[in-house]
Enzyme design. Sequence first.
Site, PDB file in Angstrom:
ATOM      1  N   ASP A 186       0.843  -1.187   0.000  1.00  0.00           N
ATOM      2  CA  ASP A 186       0.000   0.000   0.000  1.00  0.00           C
ATOM      3  C   ASP A 186       0.884   1.245   0.000  1.00  0.00           C
ATOM      4  O   ASP A 186       2.025   1.181  -0.452  1.00  0.00           O
ATOM      5  CB  ASP A 186      -0.932  -0.027   1.231  1.00  0.00           C
ATOM      6  CG  ASP A 186      -2.292   0.598   0.950  1.00  0.00           C
ATOM      7  OD1 ASP A 186      -2.355   1.831   0.812  1.00  0.00           O
ATOM      8  OD2 ASP A 186      -3.291  -0.145   0.857  1.00  0.00           O
ATOM      9  N   HIS A 246      -4.415   5.598   4.180  1.00  0.00           N
ATOM     10  CA  HIS A 246      -5.011   4.471   3.461  1.00  0.00           C
ATOM     11  C   HIS A 246      -4.424   3.140   3.911  1.00  0.00           C
ATOM     12  O   HIS A 246      -5.154   2.214   4.296  1.00  0.00           O
ATOM     13  CB  HIS A 246      -4.820   4.667   1.961  1.00  0.00           C
ATOM     14  CG  HIS A 246      -5.587   3.712   1.104  1.00  0.00           C
ATOM     15  ND1 HIS A 246      -5.059   2.506   0.685  1.00  0.00           N
ATOM     16  CD2 HIS A 246      -6.836   3.761   0.587  1.00  0.00           C
ATOM     17  CE1 HIS A 246      -5.952   1.870  -0.063  1.00  0.00           C
ATOM     18  NE2 HIS A 246      -7.042   2.607  -0.139  1.00  0.00           N
ATOM     19  N   SER A 251     -11.381  -0.871  -1.290  1.00  0.00           N
ATOM     20  CA  SER A 251     -10.116  -0.916  -0.558  1.00  0.00           C
ATOM     21  C   SER A 251     -10.309  -1.442   0.852  1.00  0.00           C
ATOM     22  O   SER A 251      -9.382  -1.974   1.462  1.00  0.00           O
ATOM     23  CB  SER A 251      -9.486   0.476  -0.483  1.00  0.00           C
ATOM     24  OG  SER A 251      -8.920   0.853  -1.705  1.00  0.00           O
TER      25      SER A 251
END
Length: 509
Positions: free
Chosen positions: A61, A277, A447
């Site tokens: 990521d 994220h 996600s």
Amino acid sequence: MLILLTGRTVCAQQVKMMMPKPNWYNLDLKTDSMFGISMDRAYQELLKGKKPEKVIVAVIDGGMDAAHEDLKRVVWTNPKEIPGNGKDDDKNGYIDDVHGWNFMGSGKDDFEFDNDYIVLELRKYTARFGEKDSSAIAKDDLPEYRKYISQRKELTQKLEKLNKDIENSTRFFKDLEAVLKKIGKENPTLDDFNKLVPANDAEAKIKQFMIPVLGKNPDFRTYVNQAKTTLEDNRNKVQYNLNLQYDPRAKYANEYPPVKEGFYGNPNVYGTVAPAHGTHVAGIVGADRNNNTGISGVADAVQIMPIRAIPDGYGLDIDQANSIRYAADNGAKVINMSFGLNTLLDRKAVEEAVKYALSKDILFIQAAGNGHENLDNTKRYPSREKKEDQDFVDAFIKVGASGFADNEQLAVPFSNYGKQTVDVFAPGLGINSTIPGNGYEAHSGTSMAAPIVAGLAAVIREYYPKLTAKQVKEIIVKSVVKRDALRDLCISGGVVNAFNAIQMAESYK
């Protein structure tokens, strides 16, 4: 108000909405009236008293806050590496890789933004064609030259639009600030704007614009924050993603060799900007279930291996390929990819890395994406039709996003889908998880759905370690809770279910 978190491949925004239960994705539809995956029920009724083996899940990521209160006890630690001594103690090619690796940088530096694909293409073509006229181009090179000219025009148009949007947004916020001073409130209501008597055209335009906005949703501050984030994203696109003069690797090109197994980068998995994220994704996989703090991730005996390789921008295929190799070489059994796997620049490098990982019995989990696209109509790697991709398909799960209500809107509207290309759906709406700085937020997107499946895969491999990656995929796909709302949207026609999967794994042969 719902704002979709689509992941680094599209855009990312915080979700602010009231959810009945923050931990709903671990809950059971029958007992809790939430269309979760029945993970908590599986622990209580099927796995209680059983001893799991540790399983490493690699989270490729944009980075991770490994010091987060809910992640620090579950982050993977390289047992053969001595922290901070500047040596490659385990001789794996990576110095001080105590908690994973960062492929977005050099030995001394990091970057957050990368160019979009069109800029990478144009930079390549500019070196060949420059400002040459078509009459100076060899006949065999004309097709690529025409593509070059077309891409230059496309880039110019994109930049013109972005700069116009930036100009308009900047003027909007300046005029809005003046209106807020006149109203005398930082958080005005619809009634405040209705009562506003404009003194000039700028104030009239603000009033005309804000009344329908607040009519749809009265949360003024949420709208403003969203608009400011969009403005900042547009500025970053102009300054970094679509800027031919910006090359994040140029200043240390000698440390960033374009080789298939380059040992470049550094151990800073946090990166240069708070990695929201990746930290959020990691928490979903396996935030500490035993510390009475924050949230409970899906997996209970997991070690999360953060690998930083996904920038804001296209990024390089080779970074993703080397991330896969790093995960394979350091013991990962599941790889979570909440991004689109790039194969446009160096497909061979990615394919070879995937084959290498498959030889070590690794299961891949990937987010389907958030463009509300039918992926059956697109060409993506791996191909379900190509024989040469079949081994990857057998150990690869593509995940769409579902909501918490058992109704015809079970598939969240933003989620990509595909009856032949998306394997399963999993909770992806308002998922509460970790963010940098010991924080927690609810985000939405495929996600978020992918790491729920990665966590489930890890649990199966923890308690049933003899099962292969292919078998774990079969179990997850076969044990879904089927619904008519998903019948034509994915291969399995349902939402993953841990209780069903554990029952199936118990007797699977």
